[in-house]
Design a protein around this motif. Structure first.
Motif, PDB file in Angstrom:
ATOM      1  N   GLY A 155       0.691  -1.155  -0.046  1.00  0.00           N
ATOM      2  CA  GLY A 155      -0.085  -0.010   0.043  1.00  0.00           C
ATOM      3  C   GLY A 155       0.973   1.121  -0.052  1.00  0.00           C
ATOM      4  O   GLY A 155       0.461   2.279  -0.400  1.00  0.00           O
ATOM      5  N   GLY A 156       2.072   1.306   0.771  1.00  0.00           N
ATOM      6  CA  GLY A 156       2.869   2.282   0.394  1.00  0.00           C
ATOM      7  C   GLY A 156       3.461   2.549  -0.819  1.00  0.00           C
ATOM      8  O   GLY A 156       3.474   3.618  -1.416  1.00  0.00           O
ATOM      9  N   HIS A 157       3.561   1.302  -1.544  1.00  0.00           N
ATOM     10  CA  HIS A 157       3.921   1.390  -2.934  1.00  0.00           C
ATOM     11  C   HIS A 157       2.606   2.054  -3.846  1.00  0.00           C
ATOM     12  O   HIS A 157       2.886   2.885  -4.645  1.00  0.00           O
ATOM     13  N   GLY A 158       1.525   1.642  -3.566  1.00  0.00           N
ATOM     14  CA  GLY A 158       0.504   2.288  -4.184  1.00  0.00           C
ATOM     15  C   GLY A 158       0.144   3.659  -3.775  1.00  0.00           C
ATOM     16  O   GLY A 158       0.017   4.595  -4.866  1.00  0.00           O
ATOM     17  N   ALA A 159       0.405   4.205  -2.475  1.00  0.00           N
ATOM     18  CA  ALA A 159       0.405   5.623  -2.216  1.00  0.00           C
ATOM     19  C   ALA A 159       1.229   6.419  -3.129  1.00  0.00           C
ATOM     20  O   ALA A 159       0.871   7.362  -3.466  1.00  0.00           O
ATOM     21  N   LEU A 160       2.498   6.257  -3.042  1.00  0.00           N
ATOM     22  CA  LEU A 160       3.529   6.811  -3.601  1.00  0.00           C
ATOM     23  C   LEU A 160       3.233   6.819  -5.326  1.00  0.00           C
ATOM     24  O   LEU A 160       3.470   7.955  -5.836  1.00  0.00           O
ATOM     25  N   THR A 161       3.211   5.587  -5.723  1.00  0.00           N
ATOM     26  CA  THR A 161       2.782   5.754  -7.449  1.00  0.00           C
ATOM     27  C   THR A 161       1.470   6.797  -7.854  1.00  0.00           C
ATOM     28  O   THR A 161       1.706   7.310  -8.570  1.00  0.00           O
ATOM     29  N   ILE A 162       0.381   6.313  -7.029  1.00  0.00           N
ATOM     30  CA  ILE A 162      -0.753   6.929  -7.349  1.00  0.00           C
ATOM     31  C   ILE A 162      -0.630   8.423  -6.886  1.00  0.00           C
ATOM     32  O   ILE A 162      -0.830   9.151  -8.074  1.00  0.00           O
ATOM     33  N   ALA A 175       4.149   7.012   3.440  1.00  0.00           N
ATOM     34  CA  ALA A 175       4.082   5.612   3.417  1.00  0.00           C
ATOM     35  C   ALA A 175       4.886   5.176   4.570  1.00  0.00           C
ATOM     36  O   ALA A 175       5.974   5.736   5.100  1.00  0.00           O
ATOM     37  N   PHE A 176       4.670   3.864   5.005  1.00  0.00           N
ATOM     38  CA  PHE A 176       5.207   3.099   5.930  1.00  0.00           C
ATOM     39  C   PHE A 176       5.849   1.840   5.329  1.00  0.00           C
ATOM     40  O   PHE A 176       5.048   1.349   4.400  1.00  0.00           O
ATOM     41  N   SER A 177       7.129   1.736   5.105  1.00  0.00           N
ATOM     42  CA  SER A 177       7.820   0.343   4.948  1.00  0.00           C
ATOM     43  C   SER A 177       7.290   0.070   3.279  1.00  0.00           C
ATOM     44  O   SER A 177       6.836  -0.903   3.103  1.00  0.00           O
ATOM     45  N   PRO A 178       7.348   1.187   2.353  1.00  0.00           N
ATOM     46  CA  PRO A 178       6.747   0.880   1.203  1.00  0.00           C
ATOM     47  C   PRO A 178       7.869  -0.036   0.113  1.00  0.00           C
ATOM     48  O   PRO A 178       9.017   0.020   0.373  1.00  0.00           O
ATOM     49  N   ILE A 179       7.175  -0.837  -0.893  1.00  0.00           N
ATOM     50  CA  ILE A 179       7.961  -1.285  -1.839  1.00  0.00           C
ATOM     51  C   ILE A 179       8.230  -0.179  -2.687  1.00  0.00           C
ATOM     52  O   ILE A 179       7.439  -0.020  -3.578  1.00  0.00           O
ATOM     53  N   VAL A 180       9.311   0.262  -2.803  1.00  0.00           N
ATOM     54  CA  VAL A 180       9.655   1.533  -3.362  1.00  0.00           C
ATOM     55  C   VAL A 180      10.107   1.523  -4.781  1.00  0.00           C
ATOM     56  O   VAL A 180       9.955   2.156  -5.868  1.00  0.00           O
ATOM     57  N   ALA A 181      10.717   0.171  -5.154  1.00  0.00           N
ATOM     58  CA  ALA A 181      11.181  -0.146  -6.656  1.00  0.00           C
ATOM     59  C   ALA A 181      10.568  -1.790  -6.867  1.00  0.00           C
ATOM     60  O   ALA A 181      11.562  -2.557  -7.021  1.00  0.00           O
ATOM     61  N   PRO A 182       9.342  -1.831  -6.981  1.00  0.00           N
ATOM     62  CA  PRO A 182       9.046  -3.025  -7.249  1.00  0.00           C
ATOM     63  C   PRO A 182       9.350  -3.895  -8.481  1.00  0.00           C
ATOM     64  O   PRO A 182       9.395  -4.868  -8.528  1.00  0.00           O
ATOM     65  N   SER A 183       9.860  -2.970  -9.500  1.00  0.00           N
ATOM     66  CA  SER A 183      10.524  -3.641 -10.711  1.00  0.00           C
ATOM     67  C   SER A 183      11.896  -4.252 -10.381  1.00  0.00           C
ATOM     68  O   SER A 183      12.425  -4.951 -11.475  1.00  0.00           O
ATOM     69  N   GLN A 184      12.432  -4.017  -9.153  1.00  0.00           N
ATOM     70  CA  GLN A 184      13.531  -4.519  -8.736  1.00  0.00           C
ATOM     71  C   GLN A 184      13.682  -5.488  -7.674  1.00  0.00           C
ATOM     72  O   GLN A 184      14.903  -5.786  -7.180  1.00  0.00           O
ATOM     73  N   VAL A 185      12.431  -5.949  -7.088  1.00  0.00           N
ATOM     74  CA  VAL A 185      12.492  -6.915  -5.962  1.00  0.00           C
ATOM     75  C   VAL A 185      11.575  -7.886  -6.034  1.00  0.00           C
ATOM     76  O   VAL A 185      10.664  -7.726  -7.163  1.00  0.00           O
ATOM     77  N   PRO A 186      11.585  -9.108  -5.675  1.00  0.00           N
ATOM     78  CA  PRO A 186      10.958 -10.245  -5.895  1.00  0.00           C
ATOM     79  C   PRO A 186       9.374  -9.950  -5.973  1.00  0.00           C
ATOM     80  O   PRO A 186       8.697 -10.537  -6.506  1.00  0.00           O
ATOM     81  N   TRP A 187       8.862  -9.374  -4.723  1.00  0.00           N
ATOM     82  CA  TRP A 187       7.442  -9.091  -4.788  1.00  0.00           C
ATOM     83  C   TRP A 187       6.861  -8.545  -5.834  1.00  0.00           C
ATOM     84  O   TRP A 187       5.849  -8.829  -6.657  1.00  0.00           O
ATOM     85  N   GLY A 188       7.516  -7.358  -6.307  1.00  0.00           N
ATOM     86  CA  GLY A 188       6.994  -6.647  -7.312  1.00  0.00           C
ATOM     87  C   GLY A 188       7.243  -7.356  -8.899  1.00  0.00           C
ATOM     88  O   GLY A 188       6.408  -7.421  -9.741  1.00  0.00           O
ATOM     89  N   GLU A 189       8.563  -8.204  -8.930  1.00  0.00           N
ATOM     90  CA  GLU A 189       8.705  -8.736 -10.220  1.00  0.00           C
ATOM     91  C   GLU A 189       7.934 -10.024 -10.426  1.00  0.00           C
ATOM     92  O   GLU A 189       7.059 -10.007 -11.648  1.00  0.00           O
ATOM     93  N   HIS A 206       4.652   1.861 -13.008  1.00  0.00           N
ATOM     94  CA  HIS A 206       4.110   1.638 -11.300  1.00  0.00           C
ATOM     95  C   HIS A 206       5.396   1.504 -10.562  1.00  0.00           C
ATOM     96  O   HIS A 206       5.299   0.857  -9.435  1.00  0.00           O
ATOM     97  N   ASP A 207       6.258   2.296 -10.548  1.00  0.00           N
ATOM     98  CA  ASP A 207       7.548   2.012  -9.839  1.00  0.00           C
ATOM     99  C   ASP A 207       7.896   3.457  -9.391  1.00  0.00           C
ATOM    100  O   ASP A 207       8.201   4.370 -10.163  1.00  0.00           O
ATOM    101  N   ALA A 208       7.645   3.943  -8.122  1.00  0.00           N
ATOM    102  CA  ALA A 208       8.281   5.232  -7.616  1.00  0.00           C
ATOM    103  C   ALA A 208       9.559   5.577  -7.967  1.00  0.00           C
ATOM    104  O   ALA A 208       9.486   6.803  -8.273  1.00  0.00           O
ATOM    105  N   THR A 209      10.514   4.688  -7.856  1.00  0.00           N
ATOM    106  CA  THR A 209      11.850   5.354  -8.086  1.00  0.00           C
ATOM    107  C   THR A 209      11.924   5.638  -9.679  1.00  0.00           C
ATOM    108  O   THR A 209      12.831   6.369 -10.036  1.00  0.00           O
ATOM    109  N   GLU A 210      11.135   5.074 -10.626  1.00  0.00           N
ATOM    110  CA  GLU A 210      11.124   5.706 -11.904  1.00  0.00           C
ATOM    111  C   GLU A 210      10.298   6.906 -12.036  1.00  0.00           C
ATOM    112  O   GLU A 210      10.674   7.710 -13.038  1.00  0.00           O
TER     113      GLU A 210
END
Length: 284
Positions: A155-162, A175-189, A206-210
């Motif tokens: 949800g932190g990923h969602g908040a940042l990207t949205i 955000a708390f503990s967000p998945i900030v770079a889903p295209s570079q980590v197993p959950w997101g991949e 859909h990647d905040a770092t991008e």
């Protein structure tokens, strides 16, 4: 609020914690949503006024109950006169695609619009959060047109990207503990390959770092990350967001909290600070 069934109604810090069920046309299923109305939303309250709305996006395996029962956010929302809206994390029900494991399918919508079958039919959480859900929440006279967004982990990923994808729509984001770079980590991949296909270029939307690299609005990002989080080094990697923001001068306040893990004990410890952060922006 059309087509709503109220499932729960609890007095809480002078306001009301409700849970609703409604039919989502975007998702093609019924959804549940937690809505906290602070005391200021009551026309009889001496400081009655339309209240700004803070949308909370929860993480993997969660539904609306995790935040409303564990975060202790209502106390602070009542203090600042903020409506809290906490939707479920994915479409659910018979006929909705699912997968084995906790990190794909029901409970793991990743707040995007899936383009691949069997997911594309129901998994349109981006449209649900950005358009459909606010359309009925903010139609209530209790709500103002000021909104913010926050979340935890997925949800932190969602908040940042949205927030980054919708300049001008949100007054603030955290955000708390967000998945900030889903295209570079197993959950997101795993999720992105299933929902969007193997084209990694499509993942960047859909990647905040991008997204910070091309952001047209310098909306400050507030991120709290527990130093004792078991997912820190493999799945979360906040240093990637920090580097991306530093490269383009995007404002980021990244606070590492020694000893805190990934749980709601962490969120409950600092949710008051986050709601105060949003209150300042929402009432500016």
């Amino acid at each position: 609020m059309p087509n709503l069934e109220r499932l729960e109604h609890h007095a809480c810090f002078g306001g009301w914690q409700d849970v609703y069920r409604h039919r989502s046309e975007v998702l093609g299923c019924e959804m549940t949503v937690g809505v906290y109305l602070p005391p200021q939303a009551d026309p009889a309250h001496p400081r009655h006024a339309p209240c700004p709305v803070l949308y909370w996006l929860s993480g993997l395996t969660c539904n609306e109950q995790n935040f409303i029962t564990k975060a202790g956010a209502q106390r602070y929302a009542a203090e600042h006169g903020i409506i809290l809206v906490a939707p479920d994390t994915s479409p659910r029900g018979e006929g909705v695609a699912d997968a084995e494991g906790y990190d794909l399918g029901q409970g793991a919508g990743f707040y995007l619009n899936a383009t691949r079958e069997p997911w594309a039919r129901h998994y349109r959480m981006y449209d649900y959060i950005v358009d459909e859900l606010p359309a009925w929440v903010e139609a209530d006279p209790a709500a103002s047109d000021a909104r913010a967004i926050s979340g935890h982990s997925m949800g932190g990923h969602g908040a940042l990207t949205i927030a980054l994808k919708n300049p001008g729509r949100y007054r603030s984001v955290s955000a708390f503990s967000p998945i900030v770079a889903p295209s570079q980590v197993p959950w997101g991949e795993k999720a992105f390959a299933a929902y969007l296909g193997e084209d990694c270029e499509a993942w960047k939307a859909h990647d905040a770092t991008e997204l910070v690299r091309s952001a047209t609005e310098r909306l400050p990002l507030l991120v709290d990350q527990g130093g004792g989080d078991e997912f820190l080094d493999v799945q979360l990697r906040p240093q990637l967001l920090q580097a991306a923001c530093e490269a383009v001068g995007h404002p980021l306040r990244l606070r590492m909290r020694p000893g805190y893990d990934h749980s709601y004990y962490f969120i409950a410890s600092f949710i008051g600070e986050h709601i105060a952060h949003h209150a300042r922006a929402l009432k500016a």
